[in-house]
Design a protein around this motif. Structure first.
Motif, mmCIF file in Angstrom:
data_model
loop_
_atom_site.group_PDB
_atom_site.id
_atom_site.type_symbol
_atom_site.label_atom_id
_atom_site.label_comp_id
_atom_site.label_asym_id
_atom_site.label_seq_id
_atom_site.Cartn_x
_atom_site.Cartn_y
_atom_site.Cartn_z
ATOM 1 N N ARG A 1 0.809 -1.225 0.000
ATOM 2 C CA ARG A 1 0.000 0.000 0.000
ATOM 3 C C ARG A 1 0.841 1.274 0.000
ATOM 4 O O ARG A 1 0.306 2.364 -0.175
ATOM 5 C CB ARG A 1 -0.926 0.035 1.234
ATOM 6 C CG ARG A 1 -1.845 -1.155 1.406
ATOM 7 C CD ARG A 1 -2.889 -1.278 0.321
ATOM 8 N NE ARG A 1 -3.576 -0.039 0.032
ATOM 9 C CZ ARG A 1 -4.151 0.243 -1.140
ATOM 10 N NH1 ARG A 1 -4.115 -0.610 -2.115
ATOM 11 N NH2 ARG A 1 -4.759 1.397 -1.321
ATOM 12 N N TYR A 2 2.150 1.146 0.253
ATOM 13 C CA TYR A 2 3.012 2.333 0.413
ATOM 14 C C TYR A 2 2.873 3.330 -0.729
ATOM 15 O O TYR A 2 2.807 4.528 -0.515
ATOM 16 C CB TYR A 2 4.492 1.917 0.521
ATOM 17 C CG TYR A 2 4.940 1.550 1.907
ATOM 18 C CD1 TYR A 2 4.029 1.170 2.878
ATOM 19 C CD2 TYR A 2 6.290 1.577 2.246
ATOM 20 C CE1 TYR A 2 4.447 0.814 4.138
ATOM 21 C CE2 TYR A 2 6.719 1.222 3.511
ATOM 22 C CZ TYR A 2 5.801 0.838 4.454
ATOM 23 O OH TYR A 2 6.225 0.494 5.705
ATOM 24 N N GLY A 3 2.840 2.798 -1.950
ATOM 25 C CA GLY A 3 2.818 3.671 -3.122
ATOM 26 C C GLY A 3 1.632 4.604 -3.171
ATOM 27 O O GLY A 3 1.696 5.667 -3.782
ATOM 28 N N SER A 4 0.536 4.227 -2.514
ATOM 29 C CA SER A 4 -0.639 5.100 -2.560
ATOM 30 C C SER A 4 -0.886 5.814 -1.227
ATOM 31 O O SER A 4 -1.924 6.425 -1.033
ATOM 32 C CB SER A 4 -1.879 4.294 -2.979
ATOM 33 O OG SER A 4 -1.922 3.055 -2.318
ATOM 34 N N ASN B 1 0.430 8.605 1.979
ATOM 35 C CA ASN B 1 1.148 9.878 2.073
ATOM 36 C C ASN B 1 2.625 9.625 2.402
ATOM 37 O O ASN B 1 3.044 8.494 2.600
ATOM 38 C CB ASN B 1 0.501 10.793 3.122
ATOM 39 C CG ASN B 1 0.621 10.236 4.532
ATOM 40 O OD1 ASN B 1 1.442 9.356 4.791
ATOM 41 N ND2 ASN B 1 -0.188 10.729 5.443
ATOM 42 N N ILE B 2 3.399 10.692 2.464
ATOM 43 C CA ILE B 2 4.853 10.551 2.566
ATOM 44 C C ILE B 2 5.300 9.832 3.847
ATOM 45 O O ILE B 2 6.331 9.159 3.872
ATOM 46 C CB ILE B 2 5.536 11.922 2.436
ATOM 47 C CG1 ILE B 2 7.047 11.763 2.256
ATOM 48 C CG2 ILE B 2 5.230 12.817 3.625
ATOM 49 C CD1 ILE B 2 7.755 13.000 1.824
ATOM 50 N N LEU C 1 15.684 10.732 9.066
ATOM 51 C CA LEU C 1 15.427 9.302 9.268
ATOM 52 C C LEU C 1 13.994 9.065 9.735
ATOM 53 O O LEU C 1 13.366 8.076 9.360
ATOM 54 C CB LEU C 1 16.411 8.704 10.274
ATOM 55 C CG LEU C 1 17.858 8.533 9.819
ATOM 56 C CD1 LEU C 1 18.702 7.936 10.949
ATOM 57 C CD2 LEU C 1 17.958 7.647 8.593
ATOM 58 N N SER C 2 13.474 9.991 10.563
ATOM 59 C CA SER C 2 12.117 9.802 11.073
ATOM 60 C C SER C 2 11.093 9.957 9.954
ATOM 61 O O SER C 2 10.150 9.177 9.852
ATOM 62 C CB SER C 2 11.808 10.819 12.175
ATOM 63 O OG SER C 2 12.758 10.706 13.200
ATOM 64 N N ILE C 3 11.298 10.964 9.109
ATOM 65 C CA ILE C 3 10.342 11.171 8.017
ATOM 66 C C ILE C 3 10.336 9.969 7.077
ATOM 67 O O ILE C 3 9.286 9.470 6.690
ATOM 68 C CB ILE C 3 10.692 12.447 7.227
ATOM 69 C CG1 ILE C 3 10.463 13.691 8.096
ATOM 70 C CG2 ILE C 3 9.832 12.544 5.956
ATOM 71 C CD1 ILE C 3 10.879 14.987 7.429
ATOM 72 N N GLY D 1 6.608 3.052 -7.562
ATOM 73 C CA GLY D 1 6.820 4.464 -7.826
ATOM 74 C C GLY D 1 7.542 5.237 -6.731
ATOM 75 O O GLY D 1 7.495 6.467 -6.707
ATOM 76 N N ILE D 2 8.199 4.528 -5.801
ATOM 77 C CA ILE D 2 8.957 5.227 -4.765
ATOM 78 C C ILE D 2 10.365 5.510 -5.312
ATOM 79 O O ILE D 2 10.960 4.662 -5.971
ATOM 80 C CB ILE D 2 9.014 4.379 -3.478
ATOM 81 C CG1 ILE D 2 7.619 4.330 -2.853
ATOM 82 C CG2 ILE D 2 10.027 4.947 -2.487
ATOM 83 C CD1 ILE D 2 7.469 3.352 -1.720
ATOM 84 N N ASN D 3 10.865 6.704 -5.050
ATOM 85 C CA ASN D 3 12.135 7.126 -5.641
ATOM 86 C C ASN D 3 13.331 6.467 -4.937
ATOM 87 O O ASN D 3 13.836 6.954 -3.926
ATOM 88 C CB ASN D 3 12.244 8.650 -5.562
ATOM 89 C CG ASN D 3 13.361 9.182 -6.423
ATOM 90 O OD1 ASN D 3 14.301 8.445 -6.755
ATOM 91 N ND2 ASN D 3 13.268 10.444 -6.795
#
Lengths: 254, 291
Positions: free
Chosen positions: A108-111, A113-114, B157-159, B178-180
Motif C-alpha cells: 500500500r506504500y505507493g498510494s 502519504n509521505i 530518518l524519522s520522516i 513508484g517510490i524514488n
C-alpha cells in the motif's frame, strides 16, 4: 487497415533491449498481453527472464525499444500502482526483522502519504489480502519463521493488497508446498476472472501447460511467442534450452 | 580518598557530573550515539558495514581541509564522504575490479591523503583527536554543529523511516510502486556521512564505524521487529557511551576506545545470551529451570 489501439494491451513491449555496462542481457524482445491473459516466461538461467521483469517494472532502463503499460509509460504505471512484482524466495532477505502484516502493508506504500500512515482502507486491503492467501493466523509472525510456501503467499498478498492489474511472478512455484501450490493456482483463476494480466517465469514445464494461455520462450531474445498449444513444442523448447532435448528436461511422458 | 568515594555507586555516578566538561561529554556523546544507533539498524540490514567504514575513513581529508580553511569541519567531511561513495560507484561501474576491492582501495586512498595533508598543513589540527575522538575536549562551536547535524539526521530518518526500511528490504518493490529509490539511496548515504561526522567527535575516525554497525548488530540479535530493533539499537548505543565515558573517567582510559569496547561487550552479551538467537538462548535456560 485497422490501427492498433494500444489501450487494449496491458503490456506492450516493442523491440526492447537491456544491457548492463555494454553486456547485452536482452535484445529485440517483444511481448503483448491483454487483460485476463496468463503468460509463461520460459528460458534458461541467464536467458534474461529477470531482466525482462526488471525492464517492465522500470527497475532497469531499456537501452532501445519501447514499453507501454495500459498505453502509458512505465513511469506512470509505477505511479498508478499498476504492476506488482512477486520475487523469488531466494531474492529476499528472509532474516529481515519484519512481520507478515508489515510486508503486505508495503503493497500500500505507493498510494499512501509521505509518512506512509495507513488509512482505514489500507488496513482493510491488507486484512483482505492476507485472508485470501490464508495467512490470517500468521499476521504478526516474522517472515523468518515462515515456511517457503507461507513466505511466497505473503508476497502474493502484498501484490493483492497493491490492487495491481498486472502481476509479475518470478518462479511462483519453486520451493512451495502442495497446499500453497493449490492455493496459488486457485488464485490465478480468480485473477484471470478479475481481468488481471499475469506474467510468470517458471522452470516447471507442467505448470506452463496447466495455467498459461500464452508462452514466451526466451534466450536473450524471443525464441517463440504465442498460444501455449501452438508454441510450446518440443522443437521450440529444445531451441530455447540450447539444444538440450525436452525429454531430458521434463521426462519422456510429455 | 579517591578510592573511598569511588566505592559508593552514588558518587561513582554523581562525582563526574560536578565537572562541566564531563556533563557536556555525557550529553553530546549520548546524542551522537543515539543518531548513530538509529542509522545503525538500516546499515546492518542493508549490509553497508564496509560502506560505513569507507565513508568514515574518507572524511579525513575533508576535516583537515576544512580546519585549514576555517570552514565548519562537518562541511568538508560531508563533501569527502559523499565524494568517496561517488568515486567508488564510478570505479566499480567502469572497471572489472570487484566492489569490496574498490571500496577498500578508495577509502584507504582518501585516508592516506588526509594523513599527508595533516603533516603538510601544519596548522593547530590535533591529529590524535581526529583519529581517536575527544569527547571531553569538545568546543562550543563543535557542540552547536553536532546538535544541528544530529537533529537533521534524526528528522530525515524519522520522516523516511518506512521508505528506508522498504528500500533496505526490497528496493525492487519500492521502484515498482513508484517510490524514488535513487533518492533513498543517496538519502541513506547522506545520513551515513553526517553520522560519521558527528560520530568521529566521540570515538574518532578509526572507530566511528563501530558506532554505525555494532548497536544495529546487537539489536538484530535481540528482536524480530524492525521498530524494536531501532529502539534497542539507540538504547544500547547510548548506554555504551555513558559506560565508556564513566569508565574512562575513573580509570583514566582513552574515552573513544572505552565507548566502543562497551558496545562490543554489549554485543557479545547479546551474542551469548539473546533469547532467540544467542548461543545459550536465555529463554531456554529459564524454561529448563522452571520445569
Amino acid at each position: 487497415m485497422e490501427t492498433i489501439n494500444y489501450q487494449n494491451f496491458r503490456i506492450d513491449a516493442e523491440n526492447i533491449c537491456v544491457d548492463y555496462n555494454g553486456k547485452v542481457a536482452l535484445y529485440d524482445a517483444n511481448l503483448r498481453l491483454k487483460p485476463g491473459q496468463i503468460c509463461g516466461l520460459v528460458g534458461m538461467n541467464g536467458a534474461g527472464k529477470t531482466t525482462f521483469f526488471n525492464a517492465l517494472t522500470g527497475f532497469v532502463n531499456i537501452s532501445k525499444g519501447k514499453i507501454r503499460i495500459n498505453g502509458e509509460s512505465v513511469r506512470s504505471a509505477q505511479k498508478d500502482q499498476t504492476i506488482a512484482y512477486v520475487p523469488q524466495n531466494e531474492g529476499i532477505d528472509s532474516q529481515f526483522p519484519i512481520s507478515v502484516w508489515d510486508v503486505v502493508m508495503m503493497g500500500r506504500y505507493g498510494s499512501m502519504n509521505i509518512f506512509r500512515c495507513p488509512r482505514e482502507s489500507d488496513v482493510q486491503a491488507v486484512k483482505d489480502a492476507i485472508e485470501r492467501v490464508d495467512l490470517s493466523d500468521q499476521i504478526s509472525t516474522p517472515i523468518g519463521n515462515l515456511s517457503g510456501g507461507q513466505r511466497k503467499r505473503t508476497f502474493l498478498a502484498r501484490a493483492i493488497a497493491q490492487r495491481a492489474s498486472i502481476l509479475l511472478l518470478d518462479e511462483p512455484f519453486s520451493g512451495v508446498d502442495i497446499r500453497t501450490e493449490k492455493l496459488i493456482s486457485e488464485l490465478f483463476i480468480q485473477f484471470k476472472n478479475e481481468g488481471k494480466t499475469i506474467l510468470l517465469s517458471t522452470h516447471d514445464m507442467i505448470h506452463v501447460r496447466e495455467f498459461c494461455d500464452l508462452v514466451l520462450l526466451i534466450n536473450k531474445t524471443v525464441v517463440a511467442y504465442g498460444e501455449t498449444s501452438e508454441v510450446f513444442t518440443p522443437e521450440n523448447i529444445t531451441t530455447t534450452f540450447g539444444g538440450i532435448s525436452p525429454d531430458f528436461l521434463f521426462g519422456p511422458e510429455s | 580518598m579517591e578510592l573511598c568515594s569511588f566505592l559508593t555507586l552514588d558518587s561513582f555516578i554523581t562525582d563526574p557530573l560536578t565537572h562541566d566538561f564531563m556533563r557536556k561529554a555525557l550529553l553530546m556523546s549520548s546524542l551522537v550515539a543515539a543518531v548513530c544507533g538509529f542509522l545503525s539498524s538500516y546499515l546492518t540490514l542493508k549490509g553497508w558495514a564496509l560502506m560505513g567504514d569507507a565513508v568514515s575513513h574518507s572524511v579525513m581529508p575533508g576535516v583537515v581541509v576544512a580546519y585549514a580553511l576555517g570552514l565548519p569541519f562537518s562541511l568538508g567531511a560531508f563533501i569527502f564522504g559523499v565524494g568517496s561513495v561517488a568515486l567508488i560507484g564510478f570505479i566499480k561501474q567502469k572497471s572489472r575490479v570487484k566492489e569490496d576491492t574498490v571500496i577498500g582501495l578508495v577509502f584507504t586512498g582518501f585516508f592516506a591523503l588526509g594523513i599527508v595533508l595533516v603533516s603538510k598543513i601544519k596548522s593547530n589540527i590535533d591529529l590524535h583527536s581526529i583519529l581517536f575522538g575527544s569527547p571531553l575536549g569538545i568546543s562550543l562551536s563543535d557542540v552547536k554543529q553536532t546538535i544541528f547535524i544530529s537533529l537533521l539526521v534524526v528528522i530525515l530518518l524519522s520522516i523516511f523511516r518506512k521508505d528506508l526500511m522498504l528500500y533496505c528490504f526490497d528496493p525492487r518493490h519500492a521502484k515498482t510502486v513508484g517510490i524514488n529509490v535513487f533518492f533513498l539511496h543517496y538519502l541513506l548515504l547522506t545520513c551515513l556521512s553526517l553520522a560519521a561526522v558527528v560520530g568521529l567527535q566521540s570515538v574518532g575516525i578509526i572507530l566511528v564505524v563501530a558506532m554505525l554497525i555494532t548497536p544495529g548488530a546487537t539489536a538484530y540479535l535481540l528482536t524480530d521487529k524492525f521498530d524494536n530493533m531501532t529502539v534497542i539499537s539507540v538504547l544500547s548505543a547510548i548506554i555504551s557511551s555513558l559506560i565508556g565515558i564513566y569508565v574512562s573517567f575513573w580509570f583514566d582510559l582513552e574515552t573513544g576506545g572505552s565507548i566502543v569496547l562497551a558496545q562490543t561487550f554489549i554485543f557479545l552479551f547479546a551474542f551469548l545470551f539473546a533469547p532467540r538467537y544467542g548461543i545459550f538462548k536465555l529463554k531456554k535456560l529459564f524454561a529448563g529451570y522452571k520445569s
